[in-house]
Scaffold this motif. Structure first.
Motif, PDB file in Angstrom:
ATOM      1  N   PRO A  53       0.825  -1.208   0.000  1.00 10.17           N
ATOM      2  CA  PRO A  53       0.000   0.000   0.000  1.00 10.17           C
ATOM      3  C   PRO A  53       0.862   1.263   0.000  1.00 10.17           C
ATOM      4  O   PRO A  53       1.906   1.330   0.667  1.00 10.17           O
ATOM      5  N   PRO A  54       0.469   2.272  -0.763  1.00 13.90           N
ATOM      6  CA  PRO A  54       1.238   3.526  -0.787  1.00 13.90           C
ATOM      7  C   PRO A  54       1.144   4.271   0.538  1.00 13.90           C
ATOM      8  O   PRO A  54       2.043   5.055   0.878  1.00 13.90           O
ATOM      9  N   GLU A  55       0.053   4.070   1.271  1.00 16.22           N
ATOM     10  CA  GLU A  55      -0.130   4.680   2.576  1.00 16.22           C
ATOM     11  C   GLU A  55      -0.566   3.596   3.544  1.00 16.22           C
ATOM     12  O   GLU A  55      -0.919   2.484   3.149  1.00 16.22           O
ATOM     13  N   LYS A  56      -0.607   3.948   4.827  1.00 17.29           N
ATOM     14  CA  LYS A  56      -0.974   2.928   5.800  1.00 17.29           C
ATOM     15  C   LYS A  56      -2.458   2.595   5.688  1.00 17.29           C
ATOM     16  O   LYS A  56      -3.285   3.434   5.326  1.00 17.29           O
ATOM     17  N   ILE A  57      -2.734   1.329   6.010  1.00 17.82           N
ATOM     18  CA  ILE A  57      -4.104   0.824   5.911  1.00 17.82           C
ATOM     19  C   ILE A  57      -4.819   1.148   7.215  1.00 17.82           C
ATOM     20  O   ILE A  57      -4.410   0.726   8.291  1.00 17.82           O
ATOM     21  N   ASN A  58      -5.939   1.911   7.097  1.00 15.47           N
ATOM     22  CA  ASN A  58      -6.726   2.260   8.269  1.00 15.47           C
ATOM     23  C   ASN A  58      -7.796   1.206   8.563  1.00 15.47           C
ATOM     24  O   ASN A  58      -8.012   0.844   9.727  1.00 15.47           O
ATOM     25  N   SER A  59      -8.466   0.792   7.517  1.00 16.09           N
ATOM     26  CA  SER A  59      -9.577  -0.150   7.707  1.00 16.09           C
ATOM     27  C   SER A  59      -9.751  -0.990   6.447  1.00 16.09           C
ATOM     28  O   SER A  59      -9.396  -0.547   5.336  1.00 16.09           O
ATOM     29  N   LEU A  60     -10.300  -2.176   6.622  1.00 18.29           N
ATOM     30  CA  LEU A  60     -10.503  -3.093   5.477  1.00 18.29           C
ATOM     31  C   LEU A  60     -11.784  -3.889   5.709  1.00 18.29           C
ATOM     32  O   LEU A  60     -12.002  -4.425   6.807  1.00 18.29           O
ATOM     33  N   VAL A  61     -12.619  -3.932   4.701  1.00 16.95           N
ATOM     34  CA  VAL A  61     -13.852  -4.743   4.748  1.00 16.95           C
ATOM     35  C   VAL A  61     -13.941  -5.534   3.451  1.00 16.95           C
ATOM     36  O   VAL A  61     -13.432  -5.105   2.406  1.00 16.95           O
ATOM     37  N   HIS A 381      -5.229  -7.835   8.384  1.00 21.19           N
ATOM     38  CA  HIS A 381      -4.335  -6.797   7.873  1.00 21.19           C
ATOM     39  C   HIS A 381      -3.661  -6.061   9.029  1.00 21.19           C
ATOM     40  O   HIS A 381      -4.154  -6.016  10.162  1.00 21.19           O
ATOM     41  N   THR A 382      -2.499  -5.570   8.712  1.00 21.13           N
ATOM     42  CA  THR A 382      -1.804  -4.603   9.565  1.00 21.13           C
ATOM     43  C   THR A 382      -1.844  -3.265   8.827  1.00 21.13           C
ATOM     44  O   THR A 382      -2.565  -3.109   7.838  1.00 21.13           O
ATOM     45  N   GLU A 383      -1.047  -2.335   9.280  1.00 18.60           N
ATOM     46  CA  GLU A 383      -0.997  -1.073   8.554  1.00 18.60           C
ATOM     47  C   GLU A 383      -0.223  -1.198   7.254  1.00 18.60           C
ATOM     48  O   GLU A 383      -0.319  -0.331   6.374  1.00 18.60           O
ATOM     49  N   LYS A 384       0.538  -2.313   7.095  1.00 19.32           N
ATOM     50  CA  LYS A 384       1.402  -2.436   5.926  1.00 19.32           C
ATOM     51  C   LYS A 384       1.044  -3.627   5.018  1.00 19.32           C
ATOM     52  O   LYS A 384       1.318  -3.590   3.822  1.00 19.32           O
ATOM     53  N   VAL A 385       0.506  -4.694   5.622  1.00 19.32           N
ATOM     54  CA  VAL A 385       0.395  -5.976   4.894  1.00 19.32           C
ATOM     55  C   VAL A 385      -1.028  -6.513   5.044  1.00 19.32           C
ATOM     56  O   VAL A 385      -1.694  -6.277   6.068  1.00 19.32           O
ATOM     57  N   VAL A 386      -1.420  -7.266   4.002  1.00 20.48           N
ATOM     58  CA  VAL A 386      -2.724  -7.956   4.016  1.00 20.48           C
ATOM     59  C   VAL A 386      -2.473  -9.459   3.859  1.00 20.48           C
ATOM     60  O   VAL A 386      -1.692  -9.879   2.994  1.00 20.48           O
TER      61      VAL A 386
END
Length: 974
Positions: A53-61, A381-386
């Motif tokens: 991800p180009p930016e950190k992941i805040n949320s994922l659904v 997911h984390t802020e960096k990886v799924v």
């Protein structure tokens, strides 16, 4: 046979030591080699998604293969997992410092709600690119959303429930259409329906779930940090679009049903497992402060649908103050807990941790875990990886857990396609039943295992459970393969012995009558089982010996019937004088050979019934084979009983129309012995044609002569055409009978006259009746008075013959006159014939010069020709060509011979020195011979006109074209 079984039972005891030795060398009791050639893949197989991800992941659904991801502060990434190479990026368009707090995606993947930390909410539909603000939702921090899975569509959510951080539950509806997308707000309404509270006041609504079951009944589950509420109510059919206000209104005055736990995580999360798409969830797992409450959902219960509840308490490595669980998902047999650095999978059947996956620090802290309910994939997911988990063959070890819980039916259900596991379950269930003294159930299970047969049989023998042993043997027998004939024979014989022993014990106890009847019925079902038929048939001699040794004649007969050994059945009935039963068996099974064998015995006792049975068999019985039985019976029986034999023979002759000589001869003998009146009618009905008579004429003649039936003998003489003997014997009975015999040789007048002379002689010399002798003259035209006169004595006066002599003289005169008239007619006919011949010699015809041959159509006078009275004219050679093919062979040969002779006479003489007188004589003879030859040729060729005579009539059925020349003629027309 009993001793063999005893020896086998002893061998079972000796085999116990063998079992121990086998176990010591590692032989598997189940008979299966439990080897795995490759490492089995884990149930939860982790896969890192190749995404930076180009930016950190805040949320994922994720839902319905649609994944939405919030990146940074203002970016939203949408990915269709069916087309992962075509991501869609949407900008939120926020200029302030607001950030994404939570995201909610409906079950169709069409409606996305984005809750911001500034108590605002945005909406994005899958079909559009622009994010819309929900103005009515402003001022509420959204914690949870309960989607409407029954009325929702891609453009409309239907009535949904929204939970806030302040504890309020709102009902809302969002709708998107092309016409109203830029003109009106998508949120149709937003109204409060309820407030959730804990002991300290309103509490955040952590989770919401809406389920509808039959008859419009709804269940709504809502959770706070420590409580789980259940709202139950009905929405009238047709009013579902109006929302859920009526359900919450029912609980306005009192609290709904709820579960509460003391500890507090600061939040809670509930997960559901749905086995099939568009079905209701089957189980739940609620993650709260004290642990995980999990169980099943029973929608038939009136108030609370939670059933089989259990609490999994957090183990020591989970400290809710330091590393408290973050998320939970539920699969069919496990729930997965997400911790900051790992994932734990706990089996819901036994509460054991079966899987733990530790994540490396470089990936960062784990943020959230969710499950796509449609494809059963788990995302972390984390802020960096799924990461993504695939669930593979989750039920592989479920059977073992159910087995250890003594839930054997469920254990067998989950290992039915794994025979080695099923065998272990069955063995465990059998042992469990045995220990609990459920011996019959134990026997049924043991029979399905691969455990050693001797060990199990010995177990039941030592426990003195013969009924269970029999059940085990029966089940084991039903599972044997057709090729295992030795084992089948052993089990079948052993079971027969056990049944007979049991029946023998019960039969002597009147109080056990009902049990005796039940066991007898089971034994009979065992004997008549189609699976055992071949084995019982091949070993029927041993079974008969067992039955005989126990004195069980009832089942011996029953077994013989099953084996279709009707000969034994009938013989048994005959030995016990049960002749009616024996005949019933014969009549029921209609076996011809058995009829032939037992008829001599049966007819001695029940002749009428036996004959009735023969008649019912009809043509299936050969009456010739029954004659010996009838002969033995008729020799010792009375006339009345012989009538039964006659009745059957008459049935064969008149109904079955039998033509066998033996049958007819035997019927004749019975008639001659007991029914003389029927004898003559039978002979007359048989006719007088020797070729159509089925009895032996000579035998019949001898039989009738022995019994003095002269009239029958006369009839037989007539059939044999021995008319003289017939007349001689008839004269001893009746003169009229003799007269009827004398007229039979119609073609032999001399014989007829001789026979009538015998009659006349008998009348004159024996009866001395002159008038009757004169009557013979009138009865036969061949006799004259002069033929009869020598038979009369000399002293008879002429007065008795006066009339006869006069009649004779008149007949002679008439005959002379007839001869004279015939002579005159013959003379006149000869005269007319001579005149016709003379007239024919003088007959002529005129031929014009232009006349043509009727065959070749060339001038007639060019060549020799024939002229017929009908007017047709033919050249000689044309007529010969037309007549010759139709002549008989002998006439063709004669005609060819005459033509050769004619050709010889036509050649000139080679001698020039003969005397003149000699030439003249020779010429004269030659001309006479030539004319005669030509006349003979004319008689053959010109006997009739070829167009008007019989030749044309005979050729009417011949084709116009010769079949042999048809192809040639057809080609000539082409």
């Amino acid at each position: 046979m009993a001793s063999i079984l005893d020896e086998y039972e002893d061998s079972l005891h000796r085999s116990a030591a063998v079992q121990q030795s086998r176990a010591s060398v590692g032989i598997l009791h189940s008979g299966y080699v439990n080897a795995r050639l490759e490492k089995e893949t884990p149930i939860f197989n982790k896969q890192r998604i190749d995404f930076a991800p180009p930016e950190k992941i805040n949320s994922l659904v994720v839902s319905s293969n649609q994944l939405c991801m919030s990146l940074g502060r203002d970016t939203l990434l949408r990915i269709d997992l069916g087309k992962p190479d075509e991501p869609n990026q949407v900008e939120l368009g926020r200029k302030d410092e607001s950030r994404v707090y939570k995201m909610f995606l409906d079950h169709t993947g069409s409606h996305l709600l984005i809750a911001l930390n500034t108590s605002e909410c945005l909406y994005l539909n899958r079909s559009v690119q622009k994010v819309r603000a929900l103005s009515r939702w402003k001022g509420h921090l959204i914690e949870s959303v309960g989607w409407n899975k029954f009325l929702g569509s891609e453009s409309n959510t239907g009535p949904i429930l929204v939970g806030t951080a302040q504890g309020q539950i709102y009902e809302a509806e969002i709708s998107v259409s092309e016409g109203s997308l830029f003109s009106t707000n998508p949120d149709q309404y937003f109204r409060q329906v309820y407030t959730l509270e804990e002991e300290s006041g309103p509490a955040p609504v952590c989770c919401l779930e809406i389920e509808r079951v039959i008859e419009g009944k709804f269940f709504i589950i809502a959770t706070t940090r420590k409580r789980l509420f259940q709202f139950v109510g009905k929405v009238p059919e047709g009013t579902e679009q109006q929302g859920f206000s009526s359900i919450f209104a029912m609980h306005a005055d009192h609290l709904p049903s709820f579960r509460e736990f003391p500890a507090n995580l600061g939040f809670s999360e509930i997960a559901f497992y749905t086995p099939k798409l568009r079905s209701n969830p089957r189980s739940f797992a609620w993650m709260m402060g004290n642990g995980v409450l999990y169980g099943t959902l029973d929608y038939s219960r009136p108030d609370s649908i939670l059933s089989d509840e259990r609490v999994w308490v957090y183990p020591s490595d989970i400290d809710i103050t330091v590393n408290k669980p973050i998320s939970i998902v539920l699969t069919q047999f496990h729930f997965l807990l997400l911790l900051p650095d790992r994932v734990k999978a706990v089996c819901t059947l036994n509460g054991q941790v079966v899987f733990q996956d530790l994540f490396l620090e470089k990936f960062g802290l784990l943020t959230r875990m969710i499950k796509d309910p449609t494809v059963q994939q788990i995302w972390i997911h984390t802020e960096k990886v799924v990461f993504r988990y695939h669930v593979q063959r989750e039920s592989r070890d479920v059977w073992k857990m159910y087995m250890n819980m003594n839930k054997f039916d469920l254990a067998k259900e989950y290992c039915k396609d794994r025979p080695e596991c099923l065998d272990i379950v069955l063995a465990k269930e059998a042992e469990h039943c045995f220990q609990n003294k459920k011996y019959l159930d134990s026997a049924k299970c043991y029979a399905l295992t691969q455990n050693y047969f001797e060990e199990i049989a010995l177990k039941f023998i030592e426990a003195k459970q013969e009924e269970a042993l029999m059940e085990f043997l029966i089940k084991k027998l039903s599972n044997l393969k057709p090729s295992e004939k030795t084992q089948t024979t052993l089990l079948t014989t052993w079971l027969t012995e056990l049944y007979l022993n049991w029946l023998g014990i019960l039969e002597g106890d009147p109080s056990q009558r009902n049990l005796y009847l039940d066991v007898r019925e089971k034994f009979r079902l065992f004997l008549s089982s189609p699976k055992n038929k071949d084995c019982l048939f091949n070993n029927r001699a041993s079974i008969y010996e067992l039955l005989a040794s126990h004195g069980d004649t009832e089942h011996m007969v029953y077994f013989a019937v099953i084996m279709q050994d009707y000969e034994r059945v009938v013989a048994h009935h005959c030995q016990h004088d049960e002749y009616d039963e024996a005949l019933n068996v014969l009549s029921r099974h209609r076996d011809e050979k058995l009829f032939y064998k037992f008829s001599p015995v049966l007819i001695q006792h029940i002749p009428k019934k036996v004959v009735d049975a023969w008649i019912s068999m009809g043509s299936r019985l050969d009456a010739r084979n029954l004659i010996p039985a009838l002969v033995n019976y008729s020799q010792s029986a009375s006339t009345q009983q012989i009538n039964e034999a006659i009745r059957y023979m008459e049935f064969c002759v008149y109904q079955l129309e039998e033509t066998q000589q033996a049958i007819h001869n035997y019927l004749l003998s019975l008639y001659a012995l007991c029914r003389p009146d029927s004898l003559l009618s039978y002979l007359e009905q048989a006719g007088t044609n020797p070729n159509r008579i089925h009895y032996d004429l000579k035998y019949a003649l001898r039989l009738c002569a022995e019994h003095g039936h002269h009239q029958a003998c006369v009839h037989i003489y007539k059939v044999m055409e021995l008319y003289e003997e017939a007349v001689d014997l008839a004269l001893q009975v009746d003169v009229d009978l003799a007269k009827s015999c004398a007229d039979l040789p119609e073609d032999d007048e001399e014989l007829r006259k001789k026979l009538w002379l015998k009659i006349a002689c008998h009348v004159v010399q024996e009866e001395k009746d002159v008038k009757k002798a004169m009557a013979c003259l009138s009865s036969c035209a061949l006799l004259k008075i002069e033929d009869v006169l020598p038979f009369f004595p000399d002293f008879v006066t002429i007065d008795h013959f006066k009339e006869a002599i006069c009649n004779s003289l008149e007949d002679y005169n008439k005959h002379i006159e007839e001869l004279k008239r015939e002579m005159e007619e013959a003379t006149q006919s000869a005269k007319r014939i001579r005149e016709d011949i003379q007239e024919m010699r003088n007959k002529y015809g005129c031929v014009e010069p232009q006349e043509k041959c009727a065959a070749c159509d060339f001038p007639l006078l060019n060549r020799p020709f024939y002229l017929f009275l009908c007017g047709h004219m033919f050249h000689y050679d044309c007529l010969l060509q037309a007549v010759f093919p139709n002549l008989p062979a002998y006439k063709q040969a004669k005609l060819e011979d005459l033509q050769k002779k004619l050709a010889v006479t036509s050649q000139p003489s080679k001698s020039h020195h003969r005397p003149k007188d000699a030439d003249t004589i020779s010429l004269g003879k030659g001309q006479q011979s030539r004319e005669q030859i030509k006349a003979d040729i004319d008689d053959i060729v010109a006997a009739e006109c070829v167009y008007c005579g019989e030749l044309m009539i005979r050729s009417i059925d011949k084709p116009f074209i010769d079949p042999q020349k048809y192809e040639e003629e057809m080609q000539s027309w082409l």
